[in-house]
Design a protein around this motif. Structure first.
Motif, PDB file in Angstrom:
ATOM      1  N   ILE A   1      31.687  66.408 -14.731  1.00  0.00           N
ATOM      2  CA  ILE A   1      32.581  65.539 -13.966  1.00  0.00           C
ATOM      3  C   ILE A   1      32.042  65.313 -12.559  1.00  0.00           C
ATOM      4  CG2 ILE A   1      34.885  65.413 -12.904  1.00  0.00           C
ATOM      5  CD1 ILE A   1      35.910  66.871 -15.482  1.00  0.00           C
TER       6      ILE A   1
ATOM      7  N   TYR B   1      35.616  53.083 -10.148  1.00  0.00           N
ATOM      8  CA  TYR B   1      36.319  53.724 -11.261  1.00  0.00           C
ATOM      9  C   TYR B   1      35.419  53.815 -12.493  1.00  0.00           C
ATOM     10  CZ  TYR B   1      39.732  54.696 -14.889  1.00  0.00           C
ATOM     11  OH  TYR B   1      40.397  55.258 -15.948  1.00  0.00           O
TER      12      TYR B   1
ATOM     13  N   CYS C   1      32.605  56.289 -12.239  1.00  0.00           N
ATOM     14  CA  CYS C   1      33.039  57.678 -12.386  1.00  0.00           C
ATOM     15  C   CYS C   1      33.530  58.027 -13.781  1.00  0.00           C
ATOM     16  CB  CYS C   1      34.153  57.989 -11.379  1.00  0.00           C
ATOM     17  SG  CYS C   1      33.613  57.909  -9.669  1.00  0.00           S
ATOM     18  N   THR C   2      33.920  57.044 -14.578  1.00  0.00           N
ATOM     19  CA  THR C   2      34.558  57.369 -15.857  1.00  0.00           C
ATOM     20  C   THR C   2      33.825  56.866 -17.094  1.00  0.00           C
ATOM     21  OG1 THR C   2      35.962  55.394 -15.739  1.00  0.00           O
ATOM     22  CG2 THR C   2      36.856  57.446 -14.823  1.00  0.00           C
TER      23      THR C   2
ATOM     24  N   LEU D   1      32.183  59.352 -19.578  1.00  0.00           N
ATOM     25  CA  LEU D   1      32.461  60.713 -19.106  1.00  0.00           C
ATOM     26  C   LEU D   1      32.885  61.653 -20.228  1.00  0.00           C
ATOM     27  CD1 LEU D   1      32.664  62.687 -16.749  1.00  0.00           C
ATOM     28  CD2 LEU D   1      34.987  61.844 -16.337  1.00  0.00           C
TER      29      LEU D   1
END
Length: 144
Positions: free
Chosen positions: A61, A98, A101-102, A105
């Motif tokens: 993460i 967003y 970051c995702t 993931l």
């Protein structure tokens, strides 16, 4: 090599998180499951695998945005012309923070969590074979 800075942005937080979180998770599991540290070999392996999985997910993460940038930076033409930081900013703006970051993931957490669990299981299994014990931090102010 245009990915050098992104690889540093990825690897440094990844490595720090992996070791710090694993040590903390392992200590917390021992404190709950076996405060006296008297567990079977299978129990130790289970604790290593569990704390390694937790550490791997945390490391994934933390390092995921930089890993995504690194992947994009290594694609021809990604981010257009300009210096490395300009290209990184363009890629971030094109993807959106967003998505940076995702995106991907979940798969990364599964992969890195599993790999890290295996690494710490091997590490913790090899220590006694070599006659070593894992060191534990002691707070000198605690009066130990």
């Amino acid at each position: 090599y245009s990915g050098f800075v992104p690889i540093l942005f990825k690897q440094i937080p990844y490595t720090i998180a992996k070791f710090v979180v694993q040590d903390y998770a392992q200590e917390q599991i021992y404190n709950v499951a076996a405060p006296d540290r008297n567990v079977s070999k299978g129990g130790k392996l289970g604790i290593s695998l569990t704390s390694g999985t937790i550490a791997g997910v945390a490391a994934a993460i933390i390092s995921h945005p930089a890993d995504t940038l690194l992947s994009k930076m290594n694609k021809s033409g990604a981010g257009g012309d300009g210096g490395m930081f300009t290209r990184m900013a363009r890629i971030t703006s094109e993807m959106g923070l967003y998505n940076l970051c995702t995106q991907g993931l979940g798969a990364r957490c599964i992969m890195v969590g599993g790999l890290t669990a295996g690494q710490f299981a091997i590490f913790d299994s090899m220590l006694p074979v070599m006659g070593l014990e894992k060191f534990h931090y002691v707070d000198p102010a605690a009066g130990h």
